[in-house]
Design a protein around this motif. Structure first.
Motif, PDB file in Angstrom:
ATOM      1  N   MET A  85      75.736  79.360  52.753  1.00  0.00           N
ATOM      2  CA  MET A  85      74.430  79.455  53.412  1.00  0.00           C
ATOM      3  C   MET A  85      74.403  80.068  54.736  1.00  0.00           C
ATOM      4  N   TYR A 358      69.267  64.562  41.905  1.00  0.00           N
ATOM      5  CA  TYR A 358      69.168  65.241  43.275  1.00  0.00           C
ATOM      6  C   TYR A 358      67.868  65.240  43.930  1.00  0.00           C
ATOM      7  N   THR A 362      65.037  63.112  48.507  1.00  0.00           N
ATOM      8  CA  THR A 362      65.020  64.246  49.401  1.00  0.00           C
ATOM      9  C   THR A 362      66.250  63.945  50.423  1.00  0.00           C
ATOM     10  N   ILE A 365      69.322  66.281  49.703  1.00  0.00           N
ATOM     11  CA  ILE A 365      69.505  67.709  49.546  1.00  0.00           C
ATOM     12  C   ILE A 365      70.782  68.314  50.035  1.00  0.00           C
ATOM     13  N   ASP A 366      71.170  67.816  51.065  1.00  0.00           N
ATOM     14  CA  ASP A 366      72.177  68.275  51.741  1.00  0.00           C
ATOM     15  C   ASP A 366      73.640  68.011  51.244  1.00  0.00           C
ATOM     16  N   LYS A 367      73.447  67.124  50.086  1.00  0.00           N
ATOM     17  CA  LYS A 367      74.668  66.776  49.590  1.00  0.00           C
ATOM     18  C   LYS A 367      74.993  67.543  48.262  1.00  0.00           C
ATOM     19  N   LEU A 385      68.467  76.939  45.497  1.00  0.00           N
ATOM     20  CA  LEU A 385      68.901  75.852  46.198  1.00  0.00           C
ATOM     21  C   LEU A 385      69.057  76.175  47.746  1.00  0.00           C
ATOM     22  N   LYS A 389      67.206  74.149  50.584  1.00  0.00           N
ATOM     23  CA  LYS A 389      67.928  73.718  51.668  1.00  0.00           C
ATOM     24  C   LYS A 389      67.443  74.137  53.103  1.00  0.00           C
ATOM     25  N   ARG A 390      66.990  75.532  53.057  1.00  0.00           N
ATOM     26  CA  ARG A 390      66.288  76.036  54.111  1.00  0.00           C
ATOM     27  C   ARG A 390      65.039  75.432  54.503  1.00  0.00           C
ATOM     28  N   TYR A 392      63.881  72.510  53.815  1.00  0.00           N
ATOM     29  CA  TYR A 392      64.000  71.116  54.315  1.00  0.00           C
ATOM     30  C   TYR A 392      64.591  71.159  55.718  1.00  0.00           C
ATOM     31  N   SER A 393      65.394  71.996  56.023  1.00  0.00           N
ATOM     32  CA  SER A 393      66.007  72.094  57.433  1.00  0.00           C
ATOM     33  C   SER A 393      64.526  72.331  58.465  1.00  0.00           C
ATOM     34  N   THR A 420      60.684  73.409  44.423  1.00  0.00           N
ATOM     35  CA  THR A 420      61.333  72.331  43.496  1.00  0.00           C
ATOM     36  C   THR A 420      60.691  72.556  42.138  1.00  0.00           C
TER      37      THR A 420
END
Length: 838
Positions: A85, A358, A362, A365-367, A385, A389-390, A392-393, A420
């Motif tokens: 990423m 997963y 929430t 998500i990073d895992k 994906l 992830k972006r 959520y960040s 999602t």
């Protein structure tokens, strides 16, 4: 007397600017005092206010994100990687100013206590060198938001004092803080190194480990203040500036400002250390998740492989190593390939199901493990994906900066739900397609197993055992290789972020206050304040003060000056009060000038108006009419002000019909509206009343008006029309075509020169002809008689006697000199004088 002529220069503008410059020069001492005072205040402020220093550092961020723990190994081809990423620099800037990172930083730096020294008007913060230190007892309550003052009494004792009206007190048992609003005073003597215990605070004041010269702090107030961790974190997050050095570079610049440069240097060092360490810890956690997944699969395969090998060896021992035929070998190879493909598909299905789990959490998500771990090369899945992830960040960053109820946060949440949902549908489709592929593989395996079933039983059993053993062995080798690659990549420990420039002070001195800028601002304010005062006074003084100012400020000729009337009772249409002799003489002079101007008896209509109310328009119209009538001239005075009829107030009430009655109906004759003054038979007048149901402009545009005036001109020597102020309404302009002479009344200390600008425009456009000014309420030298712009030699005025013959020439020369000084061309006087002689 000649009509006004336009000139190319703007005399009034020159006069206005010249007058303003003169007033500025007159106030030069005020300017000097103001500048000195404001610059002095700026200088004192720059000396008193605490200096603020800026400290900066720069971070280089590997925007591609190819960390050895996040991506493939530098030394191993085909390693197992997480989601590759590209880092969003805006996200990194948000992380650097995040509350969690700030809290960890200030907690490790022990910034909870700030130390100060100085006086009430000049106080500075100390850091690293102070006569005492404060150790907080974290298990007890502490007082925030108030200053503790320390008076050192001796080498062993000190006095601790505090006075506050509002402060916060922490509760370590619940982790909360409450606000106390009451007057609190405390003062006691303690020993250094001993605990100070109170319901609101608990700490130890001790001497530092280094030597401190107490003489450096003589006559200084020593104090300290305790801060909450949350308050410190918010404070530093608010003042930290993070920016990109260049739009094309992945270098971030961090700037922090404070009173002590060393404190800001320590803060930035610790902040960047925690930031880099947090990135490493995050990648360690993700890498461990990778290894855990592979080890789980490897453990299962290892157990299955061991069992398969034991069964194979046991069978060979019993059957004495039966060899496989070519048919069996081919069938076995085909089944092994198909089962290997099936095992990979089953691994993918397991991965897809884990992704679905997963997505329900929430925090996980990073895992999420990259699809490449399961041998999946699906660009759409990988893009979904990455986008999730972006989002959520970005959501974490917006929640910190804008709060939970931000509109932008709602938009991000909607995008997360959409992504999602799309990812879930994609995973379900992949699972369904994988299940179909598994079914197809099962059918092929059954076909080859049918071929195997036709083999002899011993050969068939050997084939079955060998097939399972080879399958688990291949899986074991594959997973072992991937585990080794992941371990090598993790062991490299190469961070994506590094400090380019260590924290250092910006410039050689403080960034605030900027003494040069403050002095310049003080200078500007010192000039602006008196300048504003002068401009205000100048705008007030723009009101006409004397005749010379009026003559210099306009090209419209002045017909006469009316002296100031000191009498308490004014003449009206209903009384026989006599004006003071100076005022009577003024109106006699005006009557003489008008008689001189009107050479044609048929042009005898005179209009009087003013620029604004209260300039004496009605007073001049009434007394001009009275003087004409007493001089034997049959005079008619018409009140055309339908908005505020002035003669009604003078006459009490209308006994007959008025001007408005005649104009609004054809049933009223002219004789019915004309009144005869009982004291002066030659004076007739037409009053009017306020008409609420008629627009005054409708009345003045009545077709009966012009025939009325034309008919009355034959019956009267002079007709005087009193109109409303032209500066407020346009009624006067509607009757200008009926006027032969137009007189505008301006009054001392009431009228402004700027009002005459609009009048001059009308004159220049030709809308008003034979226009003259009457200067009302004149005193002193402004009270002149005679034709033109100079005195004719009477010299009447307050404090002046009648001039002798010789004074006539002097008065004339003085008037001409005044006219030249005020910007009136001498030729204008000569022309007017020539006209009078003729």
């Amino acid at each position: 007397m000649e009509s006004p002529k336009s000139t190319g220069s703007n005399i009034y503008a020159d006069l206005n600017l010249a007058g303003l410059a003169k007033k500025i020069w007159e106030k030069k001492f005020l300017f000097a005092v103001s500048v000195a005072l404001c610059v002095g205040i700026a200088y004192v402020y720059a000396k008193i206010v605490p200096p603020i220093y800026a400290v900066k550092t720069t971070l280089l961020i590997d925007s591609s994100g190819n960390s050895r723990k996040l991506g493939d190994s530098k030394y191993v081809e085909g390693g197992v990687g997480l989601i590759d990423m590209e880092k969003n620099l805006s996200n990194e800037m948000g992380i650097l100013t995040s509350y969690s990172l700030m809290e960890k930083t200030v907690r490790d730096l022990d910034f909870q206590v700030s130390y100060y020294y100085g006086t009430w008007y000049k106080e500075r913060e100390a850091y690293g060198y102070f006569p005492f230190e404060v150790d907080l007892i974290d298990t007890s309550a502490q007082l925030f938001g108030a200053r503790f003052y320390v008076e050192i009494l001796s080498g062993q004792r000190y006095r601790l004092s505090i006075s506050a009206k509002e402060f916060d007190v922490s509760n370590p048992s619940t982790g909360t803080t409450r606000t106390v609003e009451r007057k609190f005073e405390f003062s006691e003597v303690f020993f250094f190194g001993k605990e100070v215990v109170h319901d609101y605070f608990h700490f130890i004041v001790k001497k530092p480990d280094y030597k401190v010269v107490l003489e450096d702090f003589e006559e200084q107030d020593l104090s300290f203040q305790i801060h909450s961790i949350s308050g410190l974190a918010k404070s530093y997050a608010g003042k930290l500036e993070v920016s990109q050095t260049d739009i094309n570079a992945s270098i971030l610049k961090l700037v922090s400002q404070g009173q002590v440069p060393k404190k800001e240097v320590d803060f930035l060092n610790k902040l960047t250390e925690h930031y880099i360490q947090s990135k490493l810890e995050e990648r360690d956690e993700i890498a461990m998740s990778k290894e855990s997944f592979i080890r789980e699969q490897l453990a299962s395969v290892t157990d299955s492989l061991a069992k398969a090998e034991l069964r194979l060896e046991a069978f060979r021992a019993r059957s004495q190593a039966v060899d496989l035929t070519q048919t069996a070998t081919n069938a076995l190879n085909q089944v092994q390939d198909l089962q290997s493909s099936k095992a990979q598909l089953e691994l993918k299905v397991k991965y897809y199901n884990s992704l679905l789990n997963y997505l329900s959490d929430t925090n996980s998500i990073d895992k999420i493990i990259a699809p490449s771990v399961a041998g999946i090369e699906d660009p759409l899945l990988n893009d979904n994906l990455l986008e999730l992830k972006r989002l959520y960040s970005e959501r974490s960053r917006l929640k910190y900066f804008k709060g939970d109820k931000s509109y932008d946060l709602e938009i991000i949440d909607q995008q997360i739900r959409t992504t999602t949902r799309s990812l879930r549908e994609n995973l379900k489709n992949l699972i369904n397609s994988s299940m179909l592929a598994l079914g197809n593989l099962d059918n092929q395996i059954i076909t080859y197993e049918g071929t195997i079933s036709q083999l002899p039983s011993s050969e068939k059993q050997l084939l079955n055992y060998q097939r399972k053993s080879n399958l688990y062995e291949n899986l074991f080798n594959y997973l072992s290789q991937e585990l080794a690659k992941t371990g090598i990549a993790r062991a490299e420990d190469m961070p994506d972020t590094k400090v380019l420039d260590a924290p250092r002070q910006v410039g050689d001195g403080p960034v605030e206050p900027q003494k040069g800028l403050l002095m310049l601002i003080g200078l500007m304010i010192g000039l602006i304040l008196p300048m504003g005062l002068v401009i205000i006074q100048h705008s007030i003084d723009e009101k006409i003060q004397d005749l010379s100012q009026l003559e210099a400020g306009t090209q419209i000729p002045v017909a006469a000056s009316i002296a100031h009337d000191y009498s308490e009772v004014k003449p009206t249409l209903t009384n026989n009060v006599q004006l003071e002799w100076q005022v009577q003489e003024s109106f006699r002079d005006l009557c003489a000038k008008i008689q001189f101007l009107i050479t044609d008896p048929a042009k005898n209509v005179i209009g009087l108006t003013s620029t604004v109310p209260d300039e004496g328009k009605t007073f001049c119209a009434l007394n001009l009419a009275i003087n004409f009538a007493r001089g034997g001239k049959k005079t008619l005075l018409i009140d055309s002000d339908f908005r505020v009829p002035s003669q009604i107030k003078e006459d009490g009430a209308l006994k007959k019909l008025g001007f408005s009655d005649y104009l609004k109906t054809d049933e009223v004759d002219a004789e019915e509206i004309i009144h005869v003054n009982e004291h002066t038979p030659n004076l007739h007048y037409i009053p009017t009343r306020i008409e609420e149901n008629f627009n005054p402009q409708e009345l003045l545009t009545s077709p009966r008006l012009e025939p009325l005036i034309q008919g009355l001109k034959e019956s009267y020597d002079y007709i005087i029309i009193d109109s409303p102020a032209v500066g407020l309404v346009s009624d006067f302009l509607l009757v200008t075509k009926l006027l032969d002479i137009q007189l505008f009344v301006v009054r001392r200390k009431v009228s402004k020169l700027s009002f005459l600008a609009g009048l001059e425009k009308l004159v220049k456009k030709g809308k008003m002809k034979n226009t003259f000014l009457i200067f009302n309420d004149a005193i002193g030298k402004s009270f002149k008689y005679g034709y033109g712009d100079y005195s004719y030699g009477y010299g009447y005025g307050y404090g002046y006697g009648r001039s002798k013959g010789k004074s006539k020439g002097k008065a004339r020369d003085k008037a001409r000199e005044n006219g030249q000084k005020n910007g009136v061309h001498n030729g204008q006087h000569e022309k007017r004088e020539k006209g009078i002689k003729e």
